[in-house]
Design a protein around this motif. Structure first.
Motif, short mmCIF file in Angstrom:
data_model
loop_
_atom_site.label_atom_id
_atom_site.label_comp_id
_atom_site.label_asym_id
_atom_site.label_seq_id
_atom_site.Cartn_x
_atom_site.Cartn_y
_atom_site.Cartn_z
N GLU A 277 0.78 -1.12 0.00
CA GLU A 277 0.03 -0.12 0.00
C GLU A 277 0.80 1.43 -0.05
O GLU A 277 0.46 2.12 0.83
CB GLU A 277 -0.97 -0.22 1.35
N ARG A 331 -8.28 -11.22 0.60
CA ARG A 331 -6.76 -10.99 0.64
C ARG A 331 -6.24 -10.67 -0.78
O ARG A 331 -5.43 -9.61 -0.52
CB ARG A 331 -5.84 -12.26 1.10
N ALA A 334 -7.10 -6.94 -0.80
CA ALA A 334 -6.29 -5.93 -0.06
C ALA A 334 -5.12 -5.80 -0.64
O ALA A 334 -4.16 -4.77 -0.47
CB ALA A 334 -6.28 -6.60 1.24
N SER A 339 -9.85 -1.85 -0.13
CA SER A 339 -10.07 -2.02 0.98
C SER A 339 -11.48 -2.75 1.28
O SER A 339 -11.91 -3.26 2.39
CB SER A 339 -10.27 -0.65 2.09
#
Length: 365
Positions: A277, A331, A334, A339
């Motif tokens: 991220e 997963r 992400a 999100s």
């Protein structure tokens, strides 16, 4: 014996490297620079292949690699072809540890200006930073990122080649060589807590366990190591700042890049930073030691943009992560920066024409 650095072919080698770069066309019609690696990265290939009872010359010819270039450590070969060669040889030899056996032959840093520079840096952290800085003189496809989290450090490695090129063996070679270099540099002070691979491991992990001597994590989010921060900053007994400065002065004159390579470097940085991220335009520019404005201008000259490269890499990583049945779809979402799983599903459907669940059902039968 004093260490000598051969510079007589420096200018000729730089010219040779430039003439070996070739433009390719991808499926969208964009011009892309073919990534190259110096043949020293394939050291040990001929010996390990012959030990397996195979003919390395014939195998290299099958993937279109000039065997004379492969045998010359200072020459360059296409990174994608090198990846195919490693996979082909491992398959022909029925040897899933083929690349690690190549890495096992690396007792120390090789010859050449950059390797001299690396071998005499003050710490492993400085070695990793220099590897990134002089990547064009080593392996254009390799990306390395050091992520500090408190007293723990994650060293991430990625190989960025054309989509669809198998890289499992090449990744194990890259991780294995970094392991050997780190061990040579730090000796008993090199004690990683774990080794990670994105791909699935072989059924028999005996060789891997002996080679690494620490916990192994296959099917992970990244390729690389987790170790104590103190390991990266432990003094290198062979450090020689004066020799490093001299080697840097020689390497800097050869470390020339253009707008096409900037696009490649941005892609590599996104590969490393998107799953954690951090793939913002500011963070990627800082990673490449460029201003945001300079990076965007060079991407424009290369007829692309930051947002476009993020979208391309996100699509390639989506295929990688969705192909791993151990990863729940949440997963994967992400890891790709979503999100909300619903937002990821909408993006995936617009990109691939099916929902993530339907894609997985049709591809993982």
């Amino acid at each position: 014996m004093p260490l000598r650095v051969n510079t007589s072919m420096g200018a000729q080698q730089a010219f040779h490297d430039q003439t070996q770069r070739r433009s390719l066309r991808d499926g969208r019609g964009d011009t892309a620079m073919e990534t190259m690696l110096r043949s020293v990265a394939m050291s040990g290939y001929f010996d390990v292949t012959r030990r397996a009872g195979l003919n390395p010359v014939e195998l290299a010819q099958q993937v279109g690699i000039d065997t004379a270039a492969l045998a010359n450590p200072d020459d360059r070969i296409p990174a994608a072809a090198a990846c195919r060669l490693l996979e082909l040889t491992a398959e022909k030899a029925s040897c899933p540890t083929f690349a690690l056996q190549m890495a096992e032959t690396r007792q120390k840093f090789g010859t050449g200006v950059v390797n001299v520079l690396l071998a005499h840096k003050r710490t492993l952290r400085e070695v990793l930073l220099a590897t990134a800085e002089y990547r064009h003189l080593l392996n254009e496809a390799l990306a390395v990122y050091v992520e500090d989290v408190g007293e723990t450090v994650t060293i991430r490695e990625e190989l960025v080649v054309e989509p669809g090129i198998p890289t499992n063996q090449a990744i194990e070679l890259a991780v294995g060589v970094l392991w050997r270099h780190s061990s040579a540099l730090l000796g008993d002070h090199w004690k990683p807590r774990a080794v990670h691979f994105v791909h699935q491991g072989p059924k028999d992990l005996t060789f891997h366990r002996r080679f690494f001597g620490c916990p192994l994590e296959f099917g992970s989010d990244f390729n690389g190591f987790v170790c104590a921060a103190a390991d990266l900053d432990y003094p290198n007994p062979a450090a020689d700042p004066e020799l490093v400065r001299y080697a840097e002065s020689l390497a800097d004159s050869l470390n020339v890049t253009g707008v096409d390579s900037t696009a490649l470097e941005v892609r590599k940085a996104i590969y490393l930073l998107l799953p954690i991220e951090q793939a913002t335009v500011e963070r990627v520019a800082r990673h490449l030691r460029l201003s945001v404005r300079t990076m965007q201008r060079q991407l424009e000259l290369a007829q692309t943009s930051f947002s476009r490269l993020v979208e391309e890499v996100r699509g390639e990583l989506a295929v990688r992560y969705m192909s791993n049945p151990r990863y729940p779809i949440g997963r994967v979402a992400a890891l790709l920066g979503y999100s909300q799983q619903g937002s990821f599903t909408n993006w995936f459907n617009s990109r691939f024409g099916v929902t993530p669940r339907d894609w997985r059902n049709s591809h993982l039968k």
